[in-house]
Design a protein around this motif. Sequence first.
Motif: not given
Length: 337
Positions: A159-162, A170-173, A286-291, A294-300
């Motif tokens: 979890l902490a790694s992901i 994401g911030m690089c993007l 862990t994979l849900t946090v990744l989703v 990437a899918g919710f917080l990154l666009p915002i």
Amino acid sequence: MTVWWLLFGVFAVSWLLTLCLRRYALSKSLMDIPNERSAHSIPTPRGGGVAIVVSYLLVLPVLAELDLLGTDVLYGLLGAGLLVALIGFADDHGHIAARWRLLGHFIAAAWALYWLGGFAPVELFGVTIDLGWFGHLLALIYLVWMLNLYNFMDGIDGLASIEAISVCLGMCLVYWFSESVYLIWAPVMLATAVAGFLWWNFPPARIFMGDAGSGFLGLILGVITLEVASHKPVLLWSWIILMGVFIVDATWTLIFRLIRGEKVYEAHSSHGYQHAARRFGHKKVTLTVLVINAGFLLPISIFVALYQMNAVVGLVTAFGPLFFLAYLLNAGKAKTR
């Protein structure tokens, strides 16, 4: 070409050192033994986060030499990161009283803030606000909280790694979309260092990160967050939004434990992600946090960085559902048998 070799080198050092640390931990019986608060069921080597610390701190002077990182940021990250890692390493191998750990954390945070020149002015509703000494105090508390919350959130495999990898990349993007590509080097190297460790930490984990690694990651992410605000204040909010899963779960849980009068420095298993892991398993959580990242917080985060969304609106939009999710997962409530 030099940068690609650096990325490969950081990953390779982290990967190889994690392997060595795992063998060392097994030979010396440095194991995390399951107990009633644990999220794992078999003894597992611990302390692998040292690989992240070493590989990342080694590459920072190289980035500075290539003029990809300011010397002030270099000194801030090196000094604060090393101190926190040493405290965590000592605690992993024995025990340091909570008050002394906390004192060390504040010293490390103060060191980093000194080299950053304090807390930069923030941007709200299109207005830049200089909070002065109060801002410096808030920044100090923020760094210490980031350090500790990351420690709290490092409780299930990967979890902490992901979180670190997805937030940094994401911030690089976000930097790329906001024409701030020159800021990518600190986070992209951190993501690479964590990726080498994740090879061994992905569910089911063959080694755990330990306090040396988790505290280090929390502090470094906090320092990078504050440093970027001096270049482009709005990016501070993009970072905070993208780290929302960890910030919300840890903060919500802390508040409820304080309300119940519990000793918040003692180990527990009442975070939302821990309740979720017991129901759905480590890998799914862990994979849900990744989703979510990437899918919710990154666009915002991108919308806020591009001024397509007000920072306050972005925070509410991001954190509102996360607080509701924490409520649904019973974050802050004791583990039920």
